[in-house]
Design a protein around this motif. Structure first.
Motif, PDB file in Angstrom:
ATOM      1  N   PRO A 118      -1.664  24.441   4.169  1.00  0.00           N
ATOM      2  CA  PRO A 118      -0.195  25.433   3.543  1.00  0.00           C
ATOM      3  C   PRO A 118       1.269  24.968   3.394  1.00  0.00           C
ATOM      4  O   PRO A 118       1.104  23.865   4.580  1.00  0.00           O
ATOM      5  N   GLU A 119       2.226  25.420   2.651  1.00  0.00           N
ATOM      6  CA  GLU A 119       2.722  24.754   3.189  1.00  0.00           C
ATOM      7  C   GLU A 119       4.060  24.396   3.824  1.00  0.00           C
ATOM      8  O   GLU A 119       3.939  25.704   5.181  1.00  0.00           O
TER       9      GLU A 119
ATOM     10  N   ASP B 191       1.005  -1.043   0.021  1.00  0.00           N
ATOM     11  CA  ASP B 191      -0.084   0.109  -0.021  1.00  0.00           C
ATOM     12  C   ASP B 191       0.839   1.105   0.309  1.00  0.00           C
ATOM     13  O   ASP B 191       1.843   1.489   0.801  1.00  0.00           O
ATOM     14  N   VAL B 192       0.916   2.019  -0.961  1.00  0.00           N
ATOM     15  CA  VAL B 192       1.793   3.021  -1.566  1.00  0.00           C
ATOM     16  C   VAL B 192       0.633   4.077  -1.272  1.00  0.00           C
ATOM     17  O   VAL B 192      -0.518   4.593  -2.168  1.00  0.00           O
ATOM     18  N   ALA B 193       1.049   4.907  -0.846  1.00  0.00           N
ATOM     19  CA  ALA B 193       0.515   6.870  -1.117  1.00  0.00           C
ATOM     20  C   ALA B 193       1.319   7.973  -0.665  1.00  0.00           C
ATOM     21  O   ALA B 193       2.782   7.606  -0.312  1.00  0.00           O
ATOM     22  N   LEU B 194       1.019   9.063  -1.632  1.00  0.00           N
ATOM     23  CA  LEU B 194       2.172  10.345  -1.743  1.00  0.00           C
ATOM     24  C   LEU B 194       1.547  11.099  -1.391  1.00  0.00           C
ATOM     25  O   LEU B 194       0.328  11.758  -1.657  1.00  0.00           O
ATOM     26  N   VAL B 195       2.351  12.338  -0.433  1.00  0.00           N
ATOM     27  CA  VAL B 195       1.374  13.786   0.272  1.00  0.00           C
ATOM     28  C   VAL B 195       2.807  14.400   0.337  1.00  0.00           C
ATOM     29  O   VAL B 195       3.840  14.457   0.925  1.00  0.00           O
ATOM     30  N   THR B 196       2.039  15.695  -0.589  1.00  0.00           N
ATOM     31  CA  THR B 196       3.500  16.474  -1.011  1.00  0.00           C
ATOM     32  C   THR B 196       3.082  18.087  -0.983  1.00  0.00           C
ATOM     33  O   THR B 196       1.760  18.185  -1.587  1.00  0.00           O
ATOM     34  N   ASP B 197       4.050  18.759  -1.124  1.00  0.00           N
ATOM     35  CA  ASP B 197       3.507  20.494  -0.577  1.00  0.00           C
ATOM     36  C   ASP B 197       3.984  20.852  -2.296  1.00  0.00           C
ATOM     37  O   ASP B 197       3.761  21.823  -2.745  1.00  0.00           O
ATOM     38  N   GLY B 198       3.800  19.985  -3.277  1.00  0.00           N
ATOM     39  CA  GLY B 198       4.684  19.582  -4.089  1.00  0.00           C
ATOM     40  C   GLY B 198       3.205  19.226  -5.299  1.00  0.00           C
ATOM     41  O   GLY B 198       2.199  19.234  -5.401  1.00  0.00           O
ATOM     42  N   ARG B 199       3.658  19.619  -6.563  1.00  0.00           N
ATOM     43  CA  ARG B 199       2.640  19.215  -7.966  1.00  0.00           C
ATOM     44  C   ARG B 199       3.469  17.451  -8.861  1.00  0.00           C
ATOM     45  O   ARG B 199       4.438  17.524  -8.249  1.00  0.00           O
ATOM     46  N   MET B 200       2.133  17.213  -9.112  1.00  0.00           N
ATOM     47  CA  MET B 200       1.831  15.677  -9.572  1.00  0.00           C
ATOM     48  C   MET B 200       1.967  16.468 -11.254  1.00  0.00           C
ATOM     49  O   MET B 200       1.718  15.090 -12.554  1.00  0.00           O
TER      50      MET B 200
END
Length: 605
Positions: free
Chosen positions: A527-528, A503-512
């Motif tokens: 907020p970042e 089980d994999v996920a991504l959490v980021t204040d960047g863009r995809m």
């Protein structure tokens, strides 16, 4: 067809929220539109400078006969496949203008960079800000103030939003956008993606990967997947800013040039008299809602939850992520184009393309039909698909799709809801593109692994440190921190982990940009971290729950403990590295002044 009640309600609250700013904007552009033409209000030296380079016949037309003068703003360069076709467009436009007693000048050029080239490279940290540079370049191009109308030549990710923001600051001018089209189909996007995963796993080498990439990206035109560039074109169709149906006609198509000529004829048709339609009047609250609906109905790029907030602000209109979320609840997903499906944009066009989608939205009350467009017959013209018959441009109304694996009716969609969802919780607000994520992966609960850069994640993957259920948190990637780069390089390793059954996920204040594909990715977290956002508090091992069904993103920690936890600070070495080299020093003021992702990442407010 009666307008859907939610679409109507969202539109109404946008109108109410924007009342003061929209009123001020319209007053400004109306005052500019009522002035005399440039050659009549300018001094003789100004006029002489303006037209000194024109051929004598054109100079006579514009100076003595007061012929309409069209300014061309172009993103042409011959490095980028999407913009290389624009090389000869100005000559085509000038020739057509003369046929109609008008003139045209290249008012200026704007920079155009390609995220595909800069992925994972320092130059990517200039990418988001290039949008506002393009907007300013558009303003500089039009600042000579001698134009009666404008044509915008640009296609890709930041280029179209930048041109549109710039054009709206000259909202008194009638304006038409001129696309160049996608490249023809090469290697299937799914095969390309699979090869990238194999490369990430070390199963193929650089030679094989380069051969694959070169077969996918092989000629002039935009990339064939449905990323930001092609989402741009869909949104412009839904806003009525193109020659109808011109978005996805290939550069080498026999009537691509005729569509460019039609763009000139179209802008002249709305330049004077009763049909006068300046872009600032055309782009109203209903027009913006139509663009939002088109994005959701096609599962388009998440970048537009940043860009179209900024576009709307340029027209005095205030929208937010909650507006997108409300619309997503009622707008069905009617298109599956890679990465949301197997088809590319050429197959999308063959299946009915923008004309089909717009017709389905109009027929089911999901778009505003009573809006201004650059064409005399309104939005219904944008349900047409262009063709050449007897050497003449015609538009055939989109019929039933020949391929319902690519597009479907709104009454029998791929999903009852749009492909984008807003997430809320103690980790902030974010967005997720779920149209490509299998339903059994819409909820992921796993321990966090925190990274201060995408390079650190790639190194951990290569070292085998991520072979378990994990939610990767990549922070210091927001506008303030480093210009909010796209993190496409992370998709292959995350897919490789997923293929192992984790089980994999991504959490980021960047863009995809939606390129996460089947990986659940909560992005644009606001907020970042660099602005004191909660991602700065997350530690390795914290249990995170990403729930795309209910739109929730939370770290599962006692509220008291969470409130008391001290946020980390961006490492000084990384801050220094992000601000030096490859021109990044020149953008330090933009990083300092930029608004949040949810506010459009604007540097000009």
């Amino acid at each position: 067809m009666k307008l859907n009640s939610t679409v109507a309600a969202v539109t109404e609250r946008i109108i109410e929220r924007s009342a003061d700013t929209r009123k001020a904007y319209l007053a400004q552009i109306d005052a500019l539109a009522q002035r005399k033409p440039g050659v009549e209000r300018m001094g003789c030296a100004n006029v002489a400078h303006s037209f000194a380079a024109m051929p004598s016949d054109d100079k006579f037309k514009v100076v003595m006969e007061r012929a309409p003068n069209v300014g061309i703003v172009t993103a042409y360069n011959d490095m980028l496949s999407a913009h290389a076709p624009y090389q000869h467009f100005p000559d085509v436009i000038k020739t057509e203008a003369r046929k109609h007693g008008a003139t045209a000048q290249v008012a200026g050029g704007v920079p155009a960079m390609c995220d595909g080239i800069t992925q994972g490279m320092p130059g990517m940290e200039l990418s988001l800000f290039s949008r506002d540079v393009i907007a300013m370049s558009t303003a500089v191009s039009l600042s000579h103030d001698v134009f009666d109308a404008a044509l915008m030549l640009g296609v890709c990710d930041k280029i179209v939003p930048g041109l549109l923001i710039g054009a709206l600051h000259f909202g008194h001018l009638p304006t038409v956008f001129v696309p160049a089209g996608p490249m023809t189909t090469g290697l299937a996007n799914s095969e390309k993606s699979h090869m990238r995963v194999l490369a990430a796993e070390g199963k193929v080498g650089r030679k094989e990967l380069l051969e694959t990439e070169s077969k996918a990206y092989h000629g002039q035109g935009t990339c064939t997947f449905y990323g930001t560039a092609n989402s741009n074109q869909m949104l412009l169709e839904a806003m009525g800013l193109h020659v109808p149906g011109s978005a996805f006609i290939n550069p080498g198509n026999s009537f691509r040039e005729e569509l460019t000529r039609e763009a000139l004829r179209t802008v002249l048709g709305i330049t004077k008299g009763q049909a006068f339609t300046p872009i600032g009047r055309l782009v109203d609250e209903r027009c913006i809602v139509n663009a939002m609906v088109a994005l959701l109905a096609t599962g388009g790029s998440t970048n537009h939850l940043i860009h179209w907030v900024a576009v709307a602000r340029a027209a005095g209109i205030s929208i937010n992520w909650d507006d997108f979320c409300s619309l997503s609840d009622v707008v069905p997903l009617v298109a599956r184009v890679y990465p949301n499906g197997e088809a590319d944009v050429n197959a999308f066009q063959e299946a009915g393309g923008p004309g089909y989608v717009i017709r389905e939205m109009l027929d089911n009350g999901l778009m505003h039909e009573d809006v201004l467009t650059v064409r005399p017959n309104g939005m219904r013209e944008f349900t047409g698909i262009p063709a050449m018959e007897n050497n003449k441009l015609v538009w055939n109304v989109a019929g039933p799709t020949p391929d319902d694996s690519v597009v479907r009716p709104a009454t029998a969609p791929f999903s009852q809801n749009g492909g984008i969802k807003v997430m809320r919780g103690n980790l902030g607000r974010s967005v997720i593109k779920i149209s490509a994520v299998p339903t059994d992966l819409h909820i992921i609960e796993a321990p966090a692994k925190v990274f201060d850069s995408q390079e650190a994640l790639l190194a951990a993957f290569a070292a085998g440190e991520l072979d378990h259920d994990v939610i990767c948190v990549v922070r210091w990637q927001g506008p303030h921190a480093n210009g909010m780069p796209e993190l496409h390089k992370l998709t292959p390793p995350l897919k490789a982990l997923q293929s192992k059954g984790f089980d994999v996920a991504l959490v980021t204040d960047g863009r995809m940009s939606g390129a996460s594909g089947k990986i659940p990715a909560a992005i644009h977290v606001s907020p970042e971290a660099a602005a004191g956002g909660p991602l700065a508090k997350v530690r390795d091992g914290d249990l995170i729950r990403l729930d795309a069904i209910n739109g929730e993103l939370n770290v599962l920690i006692d509220a008291t403990e969470w409130a008391a936890r001290e946020p980390a600070r961006m490492p000084q070495a990384q801050r220094s590295a992000n601000s030096m080299g490859i021109g990044r020093e020149l953008f330090s003021g933009l990083r300092h002044n930029v608004t949040s992702a949810e506010e459009g990442a604007c540097t000009w407010l």
